[in-house]
Design a protein around this motif. Structure first.
Motif, short mmCIF file in Angstrom:
data_model
loop_
_atom_site.label_atom_id
_atom_site.label_comp_id
_atom_site.label_asym_id
_atom_site.label_seq_id
_atom_site.Cartn_x
_atom_site.Cartn_y
_atom_site.Cartn_z
N ARG A 72 45.84 18.75 22.13
CA ARG A 72 46.81 17.95 21.38
C ARG A 72 47.71 18.81 20.50
O ARG A 72 48.76 18.34 20.04
CB ARG A 72 46.09 16.93 20.49
N SER A 73 47.35 20.05 20.25
CA SER A 73 48.19 20.92 19.43
C SER A 73 49.10 21.80 20.27
O SER A 73 49.84 22.64 19.74
CB SER A 73 47.32 21.81 18.53
N SER A 74 49.07 21.64 21.59
CA SER A 74 49.88 22.48 22.47
C SER A 74 51.36 22.20 22.25
O SER A 74 51.77 21.06 22.01
CB SER A 74 49.52 22.21 23.93
N GLY A 75 52.16 23.25 22.34
CA GLY A 75 53.61 23.09 22.19
C GLY A 75 54.24 24.33 21.58
O GLY A 75 53.55 25.16 20.98
N THR A 76 55.54 24.47 21.76
CA THR A 76 56.28 25.57 21.16
C THR A 76 57.37 24.99 20.26
O THR A 76 57.90 23.90 20.52
CB THR A 76 56.91 26.48 22.23
N ASP A 77 57.69 25.70 19.20
CA ASP A 77 58.66 25.20 18.24
C ASP A 77 60.07 25.18 18.82
O ASP A 77 60.42 25.99 19.67
CB ASP A 77 58.64 26.08 16.99
N PHE A 78 60.85 24.23 18.33
CA PHE A 78 62.28 24.24 18.63
C PHE A 78 63.06 23.99 17.34
O PHE A 78 62.49 23.48 16.36
CB PHE A 78 62.65 23.20 19.71
N PRO A 79 64.34 24.38 17.30
CA PRO A 79 65.13 24.20 16.06
C PRO A 79 65.25 22.73 15.69
O PRO A 79 65.39 21.87 16.56
CB PRO A 79 66.50 24.79 16.42
N VAL A 80 65.21 22.45 14.40
CA VAL A 80 65.37 21.08 13.92
C VAL A 80 66.55 20.97 12.96
O VAL A 80 66.63 20.06 12.14
CB VAL A 80 64.08 20.58 13.23
N ASP A 81 67.48 21.89 13.08
CA ASP A 81 68.71 21.93 12.28
C ASP A 81 69.83 22.40 13.20
O ASP A 81 69.63 23.28 14.04
CB ASP A 81 68.54 22.89 11.10
N MET A 82 71.01 21.79 13.08
CA MET A 82 72.09 22.08 14.01
C MET A 82 72.51 23.54 14.00
O MET A 82 72.70 24.15 15.06
CB MET A 82 73.30 21.19 13.73
N LEU A 83 72.65 24.15 12.85
CA LEU A 83 73.11 25.55 12.81
C LEU A 83 72.08 26.48 13.44
O LEU A 83 72.43 27.42 14.16
CB LEU A 83 73.44 25.95 11.39
N ASP A 84 70.79 26.23 13.19
CA ASP A 84 69.75 27.02 13.84
C ASP A 84 69.77 26.79 15.35
O ASP A 84 69.59 27.72 16.15
CB ASP A 84 68.37 26.65 13.30
N ALA A 85 70.00 25.54 15.75
CA ALA A 85 70.02 25.21 17.17
C ALA A 85 71.18 25.89 17.88
O ALA A 85 71.04 26.39 19.01
CB ALA A 85 70.11 23.70 17.35
N VAL A 86 72.34 25.91 17.25
CA VAL A 86 73.51 26.57 17.84
C VAL A 86 73.24 28.06 18.03
O VAL A 86 73.56 28.65 19.06
CB VAL A 86 74.76 26.33 16.96
N ARG A 87 72.63 28.68 17.02
CA ARG A 87 72.31 30.11 17.14
C ARG A 87 71.32 30.35 18.29
O ARG A 87 71.44 31.35 19.02
CB ARG A 87 71.73 30.63 15.82
N ALA A 88 70.38 29.45 18.47
CA ALA A 88 69.40 29.62 19.54
C ALA A 88 70.02 29.43 20.91
O ALA A 88 69.56 30.01 21.89
CB ALA A 88 68.25 28.62 19.34
N MET A 89 71.06 28.62 20.99
CA MET A 89 71.69 28.34 22.28
C MET A 89 72.72 29.38 22.68
O MET A 89 72.78 29.81 23.84
CB MET A 89 72.36 26.95 22.24
N GLN A 90 73.53 29.81 21.73
CA GLN A 90 74.75 30.55 22.08
C GLN A 90 74.49 31.86 22.80
O GLN A 90 75.27 32.24 23.68
CB GLN A 90 75.59 30.79 20.82
N HIS A 91 73.43 32.56 22.47
CA HIS A 91 73.23 33.90 23.04
C HIS A 91 72.04 33.96 23.99
O HIS A 91 71.58 35.05 24.32
CB HIS A 91 73.06 34.91 21.90
N GLN A 92 71.56 32.79 24.45
CA GLN A 92 70.46 32.78 25.39
C GLN A 92 71.01 33.03 26.80
O GLN A 92 71.79 32.26 27.33
CB GLN A 92 69.74 31.43 25.32
N SER A 93 70.58 34.10 27.43
CA SER A 93 71.20 34.56 28.67
C SER A 93 71.02 33.58 29.82
O SER A 93 71.96 33.38 30.63
CB SER A 93 70.65 35.93 29.06
N VAL A 94 69.85 32.95 29.94
CA VAL A 94 69.63 32.03 31.05
C VAL A 94 70.50 30.79 30.90
O VAL A 94 71.11 30.32 31.87
CB VAL A 94 68.13 31.64 31.15
N VAL A 95 70.59 30.27 29.69
CA VAL A 95 71.44 29.09 29.44
C VAL A 95 72.90 29.43 29.74
O VAL A 95 73.62 28.63 30.36
CB VAL A 95 71.27 28.59 27.99
N ARG A 96 73.36 30.58 29.31
CA ARG A 96 74.74 30.99 29.57
C ARG A 96 74.99 31.13 31.08
O ARG A 96 76.05 30.77 31.58
CB ARG A 96 75.05 32.31 28.86
N ASP A 97 74.00 31.64 31.80
CA ASP A 97 74.15 31.81 33.24
C ASP A 97 74.14 30.46 33.95
O ASP A 97 74.97 30.21 34.84
CB ASP A 97 73.03 32.70 33.77
#
Length: 448
Positions: A389-414
């Motif tokens: 029940r504790s399994s999982g990985t964190d994800f951003p919960v704020d827009m500015l943090d989320a944008v930073r996590a998205m913008q330079h991720q190579s797989v997402v960009r590809d």
């Protein structure tokens, strides 16, 4: 076989014969925040466009912010001369509009399939992902589910009010799942369903959800991902219009009440090969595990798509079935990625994280990109919630943090396109900053 222009021309002429009272048709497309933009054309001009006359709209209309304004994004909007870009009519989408006071038609338009598609147009982003999968012999089947709230038509000092039960004239202010609520609001719900069907949308199940005035509509499984996303987009437009006609407001806002459940966009996806075999079910469902791992890996980097605004982040970790970490599980509604019980033929994932006001083209594109990535890398996923029940990985919960996590991720960009990712992230960053440029009454209460 008819040419595309001949097919479109026949569609327009048939529409005019069946609806001689319609003099204007709205040509519409979805922008980055998920709002429709477009122009209203005389129906006789639509016939000329269908026959091959050019259809052009400003390219930068796709870049509008949540409130309709333009942001400086690279050289777009203010240093590019605001050029026009070609659009085309989407066959099969010319339908009558029944919720306006005057007879009207509407039809989807898009830049995909033109000589120079707009790289950051949401429908074009999804088109590229689907084409890449098709080249690999993978054919998705997709079904959306959308939750929404009904409110009273009148706001109370800008705040929503509970809808009035038309049978008792009492406000529907109690959270419950009672099926009687479908009967109490049957007039407006039935009109919403029939109007959607008139738009060509395959409506199936209607559910009374937990929140007061909250409902869910399910769509049929569709073997055309673009059409499935079209249905979700068009349903939001028609539902808001029908609600107003009945004296309500309908909203797909992610979290209208802090104390009640938010509204989500759940997306069911199964994958088939050219022979019709379920790709996820092969080899004792090992591809399913790989696909889940890919979805979970990319999920933290696609949060600006799944939670596209400040309010949508309020929904995460809410009262009911809203995850706080990237997780998966069998028949587990607390998971971001749920595996519903099914036979091997219908084995699928249900992606439950996106808010109801997210852009359906981009949500589906991000989900498919995750599935594709997982099938390519063949990683094993983390433990399902059924085992831990504790399994999982964190994800951003704020827009500015989320944008930073998205913008330079190579797989997402590809997978989604580097130009799209840069434009989308800057659009979300500017929208978020613009939202902060207002002092609320609460701020005065706290600090004045």
């Amino acid at each position: 076989m008819k040419s595309p222009s001949a097919t479109l021309l026949a569609e327009v002429r048939t529409f005019r014969q069946n609806h001689p009272e319609v003099r204007y048709v709205d040509l519409i497309a979805l922008d980055i925040p998920g709002h429709f933009y477009g122009k209203r054309y005389p129906v006789e001009m639509l016939e000329k466009i269908a026959a091959g006359s050019p259809l052009k709209l400003p390219q930068n209309a796709v870049l509008l912010g949540a409130q309709g304004g333009l942001f400086k994004i690279g050289d777009y909007c203010f240093n590019d001369g605001d050029p026009d870009a070609n659009r085309r009519l989407v066959p099969g989408t010319l339908k009558p509009v029944s919720w306006e006071s005057q007879p009207l038609g509407q039809m989807l338009i898009t830049s995909d399939g033109t000589e120079a598609p707009i790289e950051f147009e949401p429908r074009e982003v999804l088109t590229r992902v689907l084409e890449r999968l098709h080249h690999k012999g993978i054919h998705p089947v997709v079904a959306f589910e959308l939750e929404f709230y009904l409110f009273d038509k009148k706001l109370d000092n800008g705040l929503p009010q509970f809808p009035r039960d038309p049978l008792s004239d009492d406000v529907d202010d109690q959270p419950n799942l009672h099926i009687e609520r479908l009967s109490h609001f049957s007039d407006v719900l039935d009109d919403m369903a029939q109007t959607a069907k008139a738009q060509g949308i395959d409506i199936t199940v209607i559910t009374a959800e937990i929140g007061p005035g909250q409902f869910e509509i399910n769509f049929g499984h569709c073997d055309d991902g673009l059409r499935a996303a079209d249905w979700a987009a068009l349903f939001c437009r028609s539902t808001r219009g029908v609600a107003l006609k009945h004296g309500y407001r309908a909203s797909f806002m992610a979290k209208p009440y802090l104390q009640f459940p938010g509204s989500g966009m759940h997306v069911h996806v199964s994958l088939y090969d050219g022979a019709g075999n379920n790709v996820l079910a092969a080899h004792q469902q090992q591809p399913l595990r790989h696909a889940v791992a890919g979805c979970l890996e990319l999920l933290p980097h696609c949060m600006p798509i799944f939670s596209p605004n400040h309010n949508a982040f309020r929904r995460l970790g809410g009262t009911v079935n809203a995850a706080t970490r990237a997780s998966w599980g069998f028949e587990d509604r607390d998971a971001c990625v749920r595996i519903p019980e099914s036979d091997p033929r219908n084995l699928r994932i249900e992606h439950r994280l996106a808010s109801a006001d997210a852009n359906p083209y981009l949500v589906l594109a991000a989900i498919l990109a995750g599935l594709e990535h997982g099938l390519e890398t063949r990683q094993e996923p983390i433990a399902p919630l059924n085992e831990d029940r504790s399994s999982g990985t964190d994800f951003p919960v704020d827009m500015l943090d989320a944008v930073r996590a998205m913008q330079h991720q190579s797989v997402v960009r590809d997978k989604l396109g580097a130009e799209f990712v840069d434009v989308y992230c800057e659009n979300k960053r500017q929208d978020h900053l613009a939202f902060q440029q207002e002092i609320s009454a609460r701020e005065y209460r706290w600090f004045l």
